[in-house]
Design a protein around this motif. Structure first.
Motif, PDB file in Angstrom:
ATOM      1  N   UNK A  22       0.802  -1.221   0.000  1.00  0.00           N
ATOM      2  CA  UNK A  22       0.000   0.000   0.000  1.00  0.00           C
ATOM      3  C   UNK A  22       0.841   1.281   0.000  1.00  0.00           C
ATOM      4  N   UNK A  23       2.144   1.195  -0.202  1.00  0.00           N
ATOM      5  CA  UNK A  23       2.994   2.386  -0.091  1.00  0.00           C
ATOM      6  C   UNK A  23       2.541   3.495  -1.038  1.00  0.00           C
ATOM      7  N   UNK A  24       2.262   3.154  -2.285  1.00  0.00           N
ATOM      8  CA  UNK A  24       1.865   4.175  -3.275  1.00  0.00           C
ATOM      9  C   UNK A  24       0.550   4.835  -2.873  1.00  0.00           C
ATOM     10  N   UNK A  25      -0.424   4.011  -2.411  1.00  0.00           N
ATOM     11  CA  UNK A  25      -1.713   4.564  -1.984  1.00  0.00           C
ATOM     12  C   UNK A  25      -1.532   5.501  -0.789  1.00  0.00           C
ATOM     13  N   UNK A  26      -0.671   5.108   0.141  1.00  0.00           N
ATOM     14  CA  UNK A  26      -0.430   5.936   1.329  1.00  0.00           C
ATOM     15  C   UNK A  26       0.160   7.283   0.921  1.00  0.00           C
ATOM     16  N   UNK A  27       1.119   7.257  -0.018  1.00  0.00           N
ATOM     17  CA  UNK A  27       1.716   8.514  -0.488  1.00  0.00           C
ATOM     18  C   UNK A  27       0.660   9.422  -1.116  1.00  0.00           C
ATOM     19  N   UNK A  28      -0.196   8.854  -1.956  1.00  0.00           N
ATOM     20  CA  UNK A  28      -1.232   9.657  -2.627  1.00  0.00           C
ATOM     21  C   UNK A  28      -2.177  10.274  -1.599  1.00  0.00           C
ATOM     22  N   UNK A  29      -2.590   9.464  -0.605  1.00  0.00           N
ATOM     23  CA  UNK A  29      -3.502   9.962   0.423  1.00  0.00           C
ATOM     24  C   UNK A  29      -2.841  11.065   1.243  1.00  0.00           C
ATOM     25  N   UNK A  30      -1.578  10.845   1.644  1.00  0.00           N
ATOM     26  CA  UNK A  30      -0.876  11.830   2.465  1.00  0.00           C
ATOM     27  C   UNK A  30      -0.673  13.143   1.728  1.00  0.00           C
ATOM     28  N   UNK A  31      -0.481  13.051   0.410  1.00  0.00           N
ATOM     29  CA  UNK A  31      -0.263  14.269  -0.379  1.00  0.00           C
ATOM     30  C   UNK A  31      -1.560  15.005  -0.678  1.00  0.00           C
ATOM     31  N   UNK A  32      -2.709  14.344  -0.419  1.00  0.00           N
ATOM     32  CA  UNK A  32      -3.995  14.967  -0.727  1.00  0.00           C
ATOM     33  C   UNK A  32      -4.652  15.618   0.496  1.00  0.00           C
ATOM     34  N   UNK A  33      -3.986  15.542   1.645  1.00  0.00           N
ATOM     35  CA  UNK A  33      -4.570  16.118   2.864  1.00  0.00           C
ATOM     36  C   UNK A  33      -3.848  17.405   3.211  1.00  0.00           C
ATOM     37  N   UNK A  34      -4.472  18.265   4.023  1.00  0.00           N
ATOM     38  CA  UNK A  34      -3.845  19.542   4.373  1.00  0.00           C
ATOM     39  C   UNK A  34      -2.485  19.355   5.044  1.00  0.00           C
ATOM     40  N   UNK A  35      -1.584  20.295   4.815  1.00  0.00           N
ATOM     41  CA  UNK A  35      -0.235  20.191   5.372  1.00  0.00           C
ATOM     42  C   UNK A  35      -0.169  20.451   6.863  1.00  0.00           C
ATOM     43  N   UNK A  36      -1.205  21.105   7.411  1.00  0.00           N
ATOM     44  CA  UNK A  36      -1.176  21.449   8.836  1.00  0.00           C
ATOM     45  C   UNK A  36      -1.908  20.425   9.707  1.00  0.00           C
ATOM     46  N   UNK A  37      -2.227  19.274   9.138  1.00  0.00           N
ATOM     47  CA  UNK A  37      -2.915  18.218   9.917  1.00  0.00           C
ATOM     48  C   UNK A  37      -1.920  17.527  10.836  1.00  0.00           C
ATOM     49  N   UNK A  38      -2.438  16.902  11.882  1.00  0.00           N
ATOM     50  CA  UNK A  38      -1.594  16.125  12.779  1.00  0.00           C
ATOM     51  C   UNK A  38      -1.442  14.713  12.199  1.00  0.00           C
ATOM     52  N   UNK A  39      -0.223  14.177  12.214  1.00  0.00           N
ATOM     53  CA  UNK A  39       0.038  12.862  11.618  1.00  0.00           C
ATOM     54  C   UNK A  39       0.584  11.931  12.701  1.00  0.00           C
ATOM     55  N   UNK A  40      -0.190  10.883  12.979  1.00  0.00           N
ATOM     56  CA  UNK A  40       0.168   9.906  14.017  1.00  0.00           C
ATOM     57  C   UNK A  40       0.387   8.563  13.355  1.00  0.00           C
ATOM     58  N   UNK A  41       1.513   7.933  13.628  1.00  0.00           N
ATOM     59  CA  UNK A  41       1.878   6.675  12.973  1.00  0.00           C
ATOM     60  C   UNK A  41       2.207   5.621  14.034  1.00  0.00           C
ATOM     61  N   UNK A  42       1.520   4.488  13.941  1.00  0.00           N
ATOM     62  CA  UNK A  42       1.780   3.353  14.839  1.00  0.00           C
ATOM     63  C   UNK A  42       2.286   2.181  14.021  1.00  0.00           C
ATOM     64  N   UNK A  43       3.323   1.524  14.509  1.00  0.00           N
ATOM     65  CA  UNK A  43       3.898   0.397  13.783  1.00  0.00           C
ATOM     66  C   UNK A  43       4.577  -0.555  14.768  1.00  0.00           C
ATOM     67  N   UNK A  44       4.446  -1.853  14.521  1.00  0.00           N
ATOM     68  CA  UNK A  44       5.083  -2.844  15.399  1.00  0.00           C
ATOM     69  C   UNK A  44       6.597  -2.828  15.221  1.00  0.00           C
ATOM     70  N   UNK A  45       7.033  -2.558  13.984  1.00  0.00           N
ATOM     71  CA  UNK A  45       8.462  -2.449  13.686  1.00  0.00           C
ATOM     72  C   UNK A  45       8.708  -1.123  12.978  1.00  0.00           C
ATOM     73  N   UNK A  46       9.964  -0.694  12.972  1.00  0.00           N
ATOM     74  CA  UNK A  46      10.292   0.585  12.332  1.00  0.00           C
ATOM     75  C   UNK A  46      11.375   0.391  11.274  1.00  0.00           C
ATOM     76  N   UNK A  47      11.032  -0.263  10.162  1.00  0.00           N
ATOM     77  CA  UNK A  47      12.011  -0.402   9.080  1.00  0.00           C
ATOM     78  C   UNK A  47      12.262   0.947   8.408  1.00  0.00           C
ATOM     79  N   UNK A  48      13.240   0.972   7.524  1.00  0.00           N
ATOM     80  CA  UNK A  48      13.635   2.235   6.883  1.00  0.00           C
ATOM     81  C   UNK A  48      12.463   2.877   6.143  1.00  0.00           C
ATOM     82  N   UNK A  49      11.617   2.069   5.489  1.00  0.00           N
ATOM     83  CA  UNK A  49      10.492   2.621   4.719  1.00  0.00           C
ATOM     84  C   UNK A  49       9.536   3.406   5.620  1.00  0.00           C
TER      85      UNK A  49
END
Length: 559
Positions: free
Chosen positions: A164-191
């Protein structure tokens, strides 16, 4: 591990009340660290595995930030699977139950898109969806994100693994720049770190460090047990072992209270311990437990902090803990002072993943075991009785009782009937009697065919015993279980679960045994009560009833 009670959070009373209804007292480590930071408006990257309470960690701040007077989408939560979307939606609805005007909507593949479009027209402020279906709605312009305040990625590494990387990029680029972005992940790879670097600002990193197991003297087991069988399996484990003191952990106060009532109805010496109790009550329960007047303590994680007892034999995880660290704290209640201890965890279905996480983080082996059988329980009781007999023999002072045995043998010697019982047979008879009166809280469903074949001979034996067999007009077709019948009897009489004998559940009616001396009380207090939606009728069972039970049961059901 940071300690934070939910009622200490800087959130609305409506949210606190909803959390209380859900039965939660203490925030998990990830919740304690993440909620205050997200409430301040910071971008967050949090490393937290599944089963640590992540949904509340981002869900509470998300709900708190909603303007109920604004009908536009304010929060978007992206999840990798529709199962997680549904699960997250259910939890958010529970968290916002007292928040008027807060609406949420799940959107995911596999569900008709027209139905989702209808839902979007109802102006939800929170959208929980899979990346692919969110993209579909963006392309159709049925979902607009220009007023988005918060974007949350849950299980971000899993979304990348699913492509889903491409879809995530498209969605993130379509939202306002001043929104709060919270990310949860079990692991933290480079991507994942690349996404954070690209789309987050002034990021706060949160990582819950797990402790390794520090109680090697605890032997750990797990049993695959579904919810409907937990009380029975717990009862069998208790009956099949000689635990003097045990602690049973549940995740909510309601679960603690319900289980305590169940065990007490089965005749166990059990007490509840949780945060709703006054300190005086909690101290009283703990003193009774320490002094051995209570065998089983049922507690939440918060209340268990006051348990400082060295000789706890076993810990039961009736519910798996929400965080791996809690598991370490729980089982650390046993195996103290270089004593050996045991822990037993109940899990089934998706909980097996959580159990694997616990095993991985504690770096310990949790062995699979099967629930004890009725035969195992009987063997344990026999061993216990024989052990007590050995102690009595070692103590001596038996002359007073030997004369009664000798007198009995003389009375039983009968030349005409060729009966010559030996002292060994007399001892066996006493052992059989002791087994019959032994305390057993676990029950055993009776095979209906076997019951039908043996019914007459069974009824013959009841007339000469100290027990009386009763007929009750409620059975399996009413979804009655043995434990429910025991609880019903214990709730309306002074008859304890351990006093109730054999229970035979048939389709339209049932039979159960109680001591003859309690018959009057049972008839006075149980008749005309309601059980499983039916008005209860009791009768003393006899041979005629036993032989014609099906006809009588049928007539009662039709009436």
């Amino acid at each position: 591990m940071e300690s934070l009670l939910f009622n200490q959070l800087d959130v609305s009373e409506e949210t606190k009340k909803a959390v209380q209804d859900m039965g939660f007292e203490e925030a998990t480590p990830i919740q304690a660290k993440a909620i205050p930071v997200i409430l301040k408006g910071n971008d967050v990257i949090a490393q937290a595995p599944t089963g640590t309470g992540k949904t509340c960690a981002f869900g509470i701040p998300a709900i708190e930030g909603i303007d109920s007077n604004d009908d536009r989408v304010q929060v978007l939560i992206l999840c990798p699977t529709r199962e997680l979307v549904i699960q997250t939606t259910e939890e958010l609805k529970a968290l916002s139950k007292y928040k008027e005007g807060v609406r949420s909507l799940p959107i995911y593949g596999g569900q008709q898109i027209d139905r989702q479009i209808t839902g979007l027209k109802k102006k939800p402020q929170i959208i929980i969806g899979t990346p692919g279906r969110v993209m579909d709605h963006l392309r159709r312009k049925t979902l607009r994100l220009e007023n988005l305040k918060m974007l949350i990625l849950d299980e971000a590494d899993e979304m990348l693994n699913m492509g889903f990387r491409e879809d995530i990029d498209i969605i993130l680029e379509s939202v306002p720049g001043n929104r709060q972005f919270v990310l949860f992940s079990a692991t933290l790879p480079k991507a994942i770190l690349d996404i954070a670097d690209k789309y987050q600002t002034n990021t706060v990193k949160i990582n819950v460090v797990h402790k390794e197991l520090t109680v090697p003297t605890v032997e750990q087991f797990y049993l695959e047990v579904r919810e409907s069988n937990k009380v029975e399996v717990l009862s069998r484990l208790i009956d099949a072992n000689n635990f003097k003191l045990s602690v049973v952990f549940c995740n909510t106060k309601k679960r603690v209270d319900d289980l305590c009532k169940d065990l007490q109805a089965r005749g166990y010496s059990a007490e509840a311990l949780h945060g709703d109790m006054k300190q005086l009550q909690r101290d009283s329960v703990m003193n009774r437990f320490r002094n051995g007047f209570v065998d089983i303590l049922i507690a939440t994680d918060v209340a268990a902090r006051g348990i400082d007892v060295d000789d706890v034999d076993a810990v039961f995880n009736y519910d798996l803990p929400s965080d791996e660290e809690y598991y370490v704290h729980r089982i650390g209640r046993t195996g103290r002072a270089k004593r050996e201890g045991a822990s037993f965890s109940f899990a089934a279905g998706r909980e097996m993943n959580k159990l694997r996480d616990i095993q991985r983080y504690t770096k310990s082996k949790i062995k699979l075991m099967k629930p004890p059988t009725i035969e195992d329980i009987e063997e344990n009781i026999l061993s216990g009785i024989l052990g007590e007999v050995k102690e009595v023999l070692q103590d001596g002072k038996l002359n007073k009782y030997m004369k009664y045995i000798e007198q009995m043998l003389e009375e039983l010697d009968d030349v005409e009937t060729d009966t010559y019982p030996t002292s060994v047979e007399v001892a066996a008879a006493f052992l059989k009697l002791s087994m019959k009166n032994a305390v057993m809280g676990s029950s055993k469903d009776v095979n209906i065919d076997e019951l039908s074949r043996n019914r007459t001979s069974n009824l013959d034996s009841y007339e000469d015993s100290n027990m009386v067999r009763l007929f009750i007009n409620v059975g399996k077709k009413d979804h009655l279980t043995a434990s429910e019948l025991i609880k019903f009897i214990a709730a309306h009489t002074t008859i304890k679960g351990k006093q109730i004998g054999r229970i035979d559940l048939l389709d339209k009616f049932s039979f159960f045994e109680i001591p003859k001396v309690t018959l009057g009380e049972a008839m006075a207090n149980l008749v005309d009560q309601e059980l499983k939606g039916r008005r209860v009728n009791l009768e003393v069972a006899n041979k005629k009833q036993g032989n014609s039970g099906k006809d009588r049961g049928g007539k009662r059901d039709r009436r």
